[in-house]
Design a protein around this motif. Structure first.
Motif, mmCIF file in Angstrom:
data_model
loop_
_atom_site.group_PDB
_atom_site.id
_atom_site.type_symbol
_atom_site.label_atom_id
_atom_site.label_comp_id
_atom_site.label_asym_id
_atom_site.label_seq_id
_atom_site.Cartn_x
_atom_site.Cartn_y
_atom_site.Cartn_z
ATOM 1 N N ASN A 30 -3.325 -24.449 -7.171
ATOM 2 C CA ASN A 30 -3.717 -25.861 -7.196
ATOM 3 C C ASN A 30 -3.888 -26.241 -8.658
ATOM 4 O O ASN A 30 -4.158 -25.386 -9.503
ATOM 5 C CB ASN A 30 -5.068 -26.063 -6.510
ATOM 6 N N ILE A 31 -3.772 -27.529 -8.923
ATOM 7 C CA ILE A 31 -4.001 -27.988 -10.294
ATOM 8 C C ILE A 31 -4.977 -29.158 -10.247
ATOM 9 O O ILE A 31 -4.747 -30.140 -9.530
ATOM 10 C CB ILE A 31 -2.669 -28.423 -10.955
ATOM 11 N N ILE A 32 -6.072 -29.025 -10.982
ATOM 12 C CA ILE A 32 -6.979 -30.173 -11.135
ATOM 13 C C ILE A 32 -6.951 -30.569 -12.593
ATOM 14 O O ILE A 32 -7.355 -29.796 -13.474
ATOM 15 C CB ILE A 32 -8.418 -29.846 -10.695
ATOM 16 N N PHE A 33 -6.451 -31.739 -12.802
ATOM 17 C CA PHE A 33 -6.239 -32.242 -14.154
ATOM 18 C C PHE A 33 -7.332 -33.299 -14.402
ATOM 19 O O PHE A 33 -7.223 -34.438 -13.968
ATOM 20 C CB PHE A 33 -4.818 -32.809 -14.201
ATOM 21 N N ILE A 34 -8.405 -32.840 -15.056
ATOM 22 C CA ILE A 34 -9.541 -33.741 -15.311
ATOM 23 C C ILE A 34 -9.351 -34.371 -16.688
ATOM 24 O O ILE A 34 -9.160 -33.664 -17.684
ATOM 25 C CB ILE A 34 -10.880 -32.973 -15.276
ATOM 26 N N MET A 35 -9.383 -35.675 -16.729
ATOM 27 C CA MET A 35 -9.229 -36.349 -18.021
ATOM 28 C C MET A 35 -10.289 -37.438 -18.114
ATOM 29 O O MET A 35 -10.531 -38.167 -17.154
ATOM 30 C CB MET A 35 -7.827 -36.951 -18.154
ATOM 31 N N THR A 36 -10.895 -37.532 -19.275
ATOM 32 C CA THR A 36 -11.856 -38.613 -19.483
ATOM 33 C C THR A 36 -11.247 -39.639 -20.403
ATOM 34 O O THR A 36 -10.179 -39.442 -20.980
ATOM 35 C CB THR A 36 -13.158 -38.119 -20.131
ATOM 36 N N ASP A 37 -12.003 -40.695 -20.585
ATOM 37 C CA ASP A 37 -11.545 -41.797 -21.411
ATOM 38 C C ASP A 37 -12.362 -41.797 -22.699
ATOM 39 O O ASP A 37 -13.565 -42.063 -22.659
ATOM 40 C CB ASP A 37 -11.772 -43.097 -20.633
ATOM 41 N N VAL A 122 -4.454 -39.087 -7.232
ATOM 42 C CA VAL A 122 -5.056 -39.565 -8.477
ATOM 43 C C VAL A 122 -6.285 -40.395 -8.118
ATOM 44 O O VAL A 122 -6.208 -41.278 -7.263
ATOM 45 C CB VAL A 122 -4.061 -40.360 -9.362
ATOM 46 N N VAL A 123 -7.411 -40.079 -8.740
ATOM 47 C CA VAL A 123 -8.609 -40.893 -8.540
ATOM 48 C C VAL A 123 -9.199 -41.253 -9.901
ATOM 49 O O VAL A 123 -9.264 -40.423 -10.806
ATOM 50 C CB VAL A 123 -9.696 -40.188 -7.683
ATOM 51 N N GLY A 124 -9.607 -42.532 -10.041
ATOM 52 C CA GLY A 124 -10.278 -42.964 -11.264
ATOM 53 C C GLY A 124 -9.426 -43.891 -12.100
ATOM 54 O O GLY A 124 -8.691 -44.729 -11.590
ATOM 55 N N LYS A 125 -9.521 -43.718 -13.419
ATOM 56 C CA LYS A 125 -8.822 -44.651 -14.313
ATOM 57 C C LYS A 125 -7.312 -44.419 -14.270
ATOM 58 O O LYS A 125 -6.853 -43.281 -14.339
ATOM 59 C CB LYS A 125 -9.343 -44.501 -15.738
ATOM 60 N N PHE A 135 2.290 -40.299 -5.324
ATOM 61 C CA PHE A 135 1.012 -39.716 -4.900
ATOM 62 C C PHE A 135 0.831 -39.870 -3.390
ATOM 63 O O PHE A 135 1.100 -40.933 -2.828
ATOM 64 C CB PHE A 135 -0.154 -40.419 -5.607
ATOM 65 N N ASP A 136 0.322 -38.806 -2.768
ATOM 66 C CA ASP A 136 -0.039 -38.909 -1.358
ATOM 67 C C ASP A 136 -1.287 -39.758 -1.204
ATOM 68 O O ASP A 136 -1.518 -40.377 -0.174
ATOM 69 C CB ASP A 136 -0.327 -37.511 -0.785
ATOM 70 N N HIS A 137 -2.117 -39.725 -2.251
ATOM 71 C CA HIS A 137 -3.371 -40.492 -2.198
ATOM 72 C C HIS A 137 -3.663 -41.021 -3.581
ATOM 73 O O HIS A 137 -3.598 -40.285 -4.554
ATOM 74 C CB HIS A 137 -4.510 -39.564 -1.739
ATOM 75 N N TRP A 138 -3.979 -42.316 -3.662
ATOM 76 C CA TRP A 138 -4.392 -42.854 -4.955
ATOM 77 C C TRP A 138 -5.548 -43.812 -4.778
ATOM 78 O O TRP A 138 -5.648 -44.554 -3.807
ATOM 79 C CB TRP A 138 -3.226 -43.496 -5.718
ATOM 80 N N SER A 139 -6.484 -43.748 -5.709
ATOM 81 C CA SER A 139 -7.671 -44.597 -5.666
ATOM 82 C C SER A 139 -8.044 -44.880 -7.111
ATOM 83 O O SER A 139 -8.666 -44.051 -7.781
ATOM 84 C CB SER A 139 -8.798 -43.858 -4.934
ATOM 85 N N ILE A 140 -7.600 -46.030 -7.585
ATOM 86 C CA ILE A 140 -7.695 -46.289 -9.028
ATOM 87 C C ILE A 140 -8.638 -47.450 -9.331
ATOM 88 O O ILE A 140 -8.827 -48.340 -8.503
ATOM 89 C CB ILE A 140 -6.296 -46.558 -9.623
ATOM 90 N N LEU A 141 -9.214 -47.430 -10.510
ATOM 91 C CA LEU A 141 -10.227 -48.424 -10.879
ATOM 92 C C LEU A 141 -9.619 -49.799 -11.132
ATOM 93 O O LEU A 141 -8.566 -49.919 -11.754
ATOM 94 C CB LEU A 141 -10.955 -47.988 -12.153
ATOM 95 N N LEU A 142 -10.340 -50.805 -10.684
ATOM 96 C CA LEU A 142 -9.995 -52.201 -10.990
ATOM 97 C C LEU A 142 -11.155 -52.836 -11.753
ATOM 98 O O LEU A 142 -12.290 -52.405 -11.643
ATOM 99 C CB LEU A 142 -9.807 -52.990 -9.699
ATOM 100 N N GLY A 148 -12.232 -50.522 -15.267
ATOM 101 C CA GLY A 148 -13.276 -50.238 -14.290
ATOM 102 C C GLY A 148 -14.655 -50.599 -14.800
ATOM 103 O O GLY A 148 -14.864 -50.823 -15.983
ATOM 104 N N ASN A 149 -15.598 -50.670 -13.863
ATOM 105 C CA ASN A 149 -16.990 -50.958 -14.202
ATOM 106 C C ASN A 149 -17.831 -49.707 -14.054
ATOM 107 O O ASN A 149 -17.564 -48.877 -13.190
ATOM 108 C CB ASN A 149 -17.521 -52.038 -13.256
ATOM 109 N N TYR A 150 -18.877 -49.600 -14.869
ATOM 110 C CA TYR A 150 -19.737 -48.422 -14.753
ATOM 111 C C TYR A 150 -20.522 -48.417 -13.445
ATOM 112 O O TYR A 150 -20.743 -47.368 -12.851
ATOM 113 C CB TYR A 150 -20.691 -48.347 -15.956
ATOM 114 N N PHE A 151 -20.975 -49.598 -13.018
ATOM 115 C CA PHE A 151 -21.742 -49.658 -11.770
ATOM 116 C C PHE A 151 -20.974 -50.475 -10.741
ATOM 117 O O PHE A 151 -20.230 -51.385 -11.085
ATOM 118 C CB PHE A 151 -23.123 -50.274 -12.014
#
Ligand code: SGN
Ligand code: CA
Length: 539
Positions: A30-37, A122-125, A135-142, A148-151
């Protein structure tokens, strides 16, 4: 649980086998590719940073490998992400600046992984404007220009707008764990877990609000850089702590009453916080506001003070990311997948934490050119190893494909660094001698002029080519802080000629042969993205 998922015939080229060898069966990790901004190596203890402790990032490095010369090819969010997905430089994938729209029909590494039997998510930014493909599943920030918003972050999830409560890093982590939970029994997976934190305006998780209020952080030596010995580009930027940081937005110098009165940038992000968090926020920032309004802070003292407030918020925001990594690793351990999973932690680029008096990124200078890159996969990687191999973000896709035993498409410009991982970090024979860089977003926010250049193991050559026509060269061994441009120094004439030769070769190889001519998509301010006609649900 330890199992071999769908052992399969590995393409010969990818397996490094001669044509007459038998195809081998290989476990597909498996590959988990964690990336921050905007997280940066100076804020990671495993890179020797002296600002905060990052135990979970350090754990990846301690149990895996740390890359010391991993570079962004265009140090800005959207462009970096497009380079990573396609394995191609900006001039090839078309996403040159944050005003671009990603052509999602292109070949990307997630598409190839999916075609080869991986569950992809893909989840996040995301920040690439067009809808994710492959992607089989995607959930991206708006929201907030799709950062995206912090809260109460809002997601665009498989075509539907989904509003969530809570703090963005925690929500993204929950979504990542849900994805793994859904797919891990069926197939090997590749998950891109991409955080918003610690992007500007640096809003910490409620549990981290105020944790550094009594901490005084060490100042970078170049906080009061006067840019002597450098060119016009460094002088004319608009990303400095002294003048660019906004009192309201960045330093949070407004009382609750002032925020709620409206007509300020904090208003919209403040009212997204639950009321009890707002109250905690008020008490955390009250002493800061009082100190500022006392009128005692002037000149250099004020710059120092702003730097401290910036660090308090930025570092407290980064804490949630470290915790997120810890949660994901703990979960993987629980389901028996930890050692079957390649875990990568990186950031879309580095960031200035007061060096040269700056925040933000964009420049080819070291603090933001260098990307953190730590990777854990004990079945291949020696614990605690490090590498000096020059790697770039365009290499990530090819490397992930190679680790999955999938042949890397020849149109990708990046190269797999699997051999570096296998050989305890040693630089393989025939490895590249320079990283290539090209930044385009100008004129735009922060006023960093367009430039391209190369970074070798001991030197850097940069050409700022629009508005001005200035070359800079830095001796990275003698002058790691890049304070003295030696381009016109006769003592460096030989080195300069050599660097020009390498630059030319690299531009030929990557086919960026007309670097100053590219038609540019200029930043046009806020844009509403995606097709918003779709139904919206609230969880
Ligand atoms: C926002 C920020 C900038 C930042 C860009 C790009 N301004 O516009 O400071 O450089 O994002 O960042 S803000 O006032 O809205 O905070 S990137 O990482 O997404 O490329
Ligand atoms: Ca970024």
């Amino acid at each position: 649980m330890s199992r071999i998922k769908a052992a399969y015939a590995l393409p010969l080229a990818a397996a490094g086998l001669s044509a007459c060898s038998e195809a081998v069966e290989q476990e597909r990790p498996n590959i988990i590719f964690i990336m921050t901004d905007d997280h940066t190596t100076q804020a990671m203890s495993c890179y020797g940073g002296n600002l905060i402790e990052t135990p979970n990032m350090d754990r990846i490095a301690d149990e895996g490998m740390r890359f010391d010369n991993c570079y962004a090819t265009n140090a800005l969010s959207g462009p970096s992400r497009a380079c990573i997905l396609t394995g191609k430089f900006s001039h090839k994938n078309g996403f040159t600046d944050n005003a671009s729209t990603f052509d999602g029909s292109q070949l990307t590494f997630p598409k190839v992984m999916r075609e080869n039997g991986y569950a992809t998510g893909v989840v996040g930014k995301w920040h690439l404007i067009s809808k994710p493909q492959g992607f089989d599943h995607w959930s991206i920030l708006l929201g907030q220009n799709e950062q995206g918003n912090y809260f109460k972050p809002v997601f665009y999830e498989n075509g539907t707008v989904v509003k969530e409560d809570g703090y963005v890093t925690d929500v993204i982590t929950d979504k990542a764990i849900e994805f793994i939970d859904d797919v891990h029994d069926e197939k090997p997976f590749m998950l891109m877990l991409h955080h918003k934190a610690p992007h500007r305006n640096w809003m910490p998780a409620p549990r981290h609000l105020g944790i550094f209020n009594d901490t005084v952080f060490p100042e970078p030596e170049t906080l009061f850089d006067d840019y002597e010995g450098r060119g016009e580009a460094a002088r004319s930027q608009d990303m400095n702590i002294e003048n660019t940081l906004e009192d309201e937005w960045d330093l949070k110098l407004l009382t609750r009453e002032e925020i709620l009165a409206g007509n300020n940038r904090l208003h919209d992000v403040y009212i997204r916080m639950p009321e009890e968090v707002q109250h905690k926020w008020d008490s955390v920032y009250a002493p800061r506001i009082a100190e500022y309004r006392s009128g005692k802070l002037q000149g250099d003292e004020l710059v120092r003070w702003k730097y401290q407030q910036y660090m308090r918020d930025y570092l407290a925001t980064a804490m949630s990311v470290d915790e997120s990594i810890g949660r994901v690793m703990e979960y993987l351990e629980e389901i028996g997948e930890l050692d079957n999973t390649v875990i990568v932690y990186t950031s879309d680029q580095g960031f200035f934490l007061g060096e040269h008096g700056w925040f933000d990124k964009r420049f080819m200078y070291e603090e933001c050119l260098r990307m953190p890159f730590v990777i854990r996969y004990p079945k291949m990687i020696k614990a605690g190893s490090t590498s000096k191999a020059i790697c770039m973000n365009v290499d990530f896709g090819p490397t992930f494909l190679d680790l999955a035993g999938i042949e890397v498409p020849s149109e990708m410009q990046g190269r797999s660094f699997r051999k570096v991982l296998e050989k305890k970090g040693r630089i393989p024979a025939g490895w590249r001698e320079a990283a290539y860089y090209h930044y385009y977003e100008y004129p735009a926010e922060h006023s960093v002029k367009r430039h391209y250049g190369i970074r070798t193991s001991d030197c850097k050559l940069i050409h700022f080519y629009n508005d001005i026509d200035q070359w800079e060269m830095y001796d990275m061994t003698a002058d790691p802080q890049e304070m003295r441009n030696v381009y016109d120094d006769p003592a460096y004439a030989g080195k300069r000629a050599q660097m020009h030769r390498i630059l030319e070769q690299v531009q030929q190889e990557y086919e960026d042969t007309d670097p100053c001519e590219k038609e540019l998509i200029l930043f046009k301010g806020d844009r509403r993205l995606f097709d918003r006609g779709e139904s919206s649900t609230t969880k």
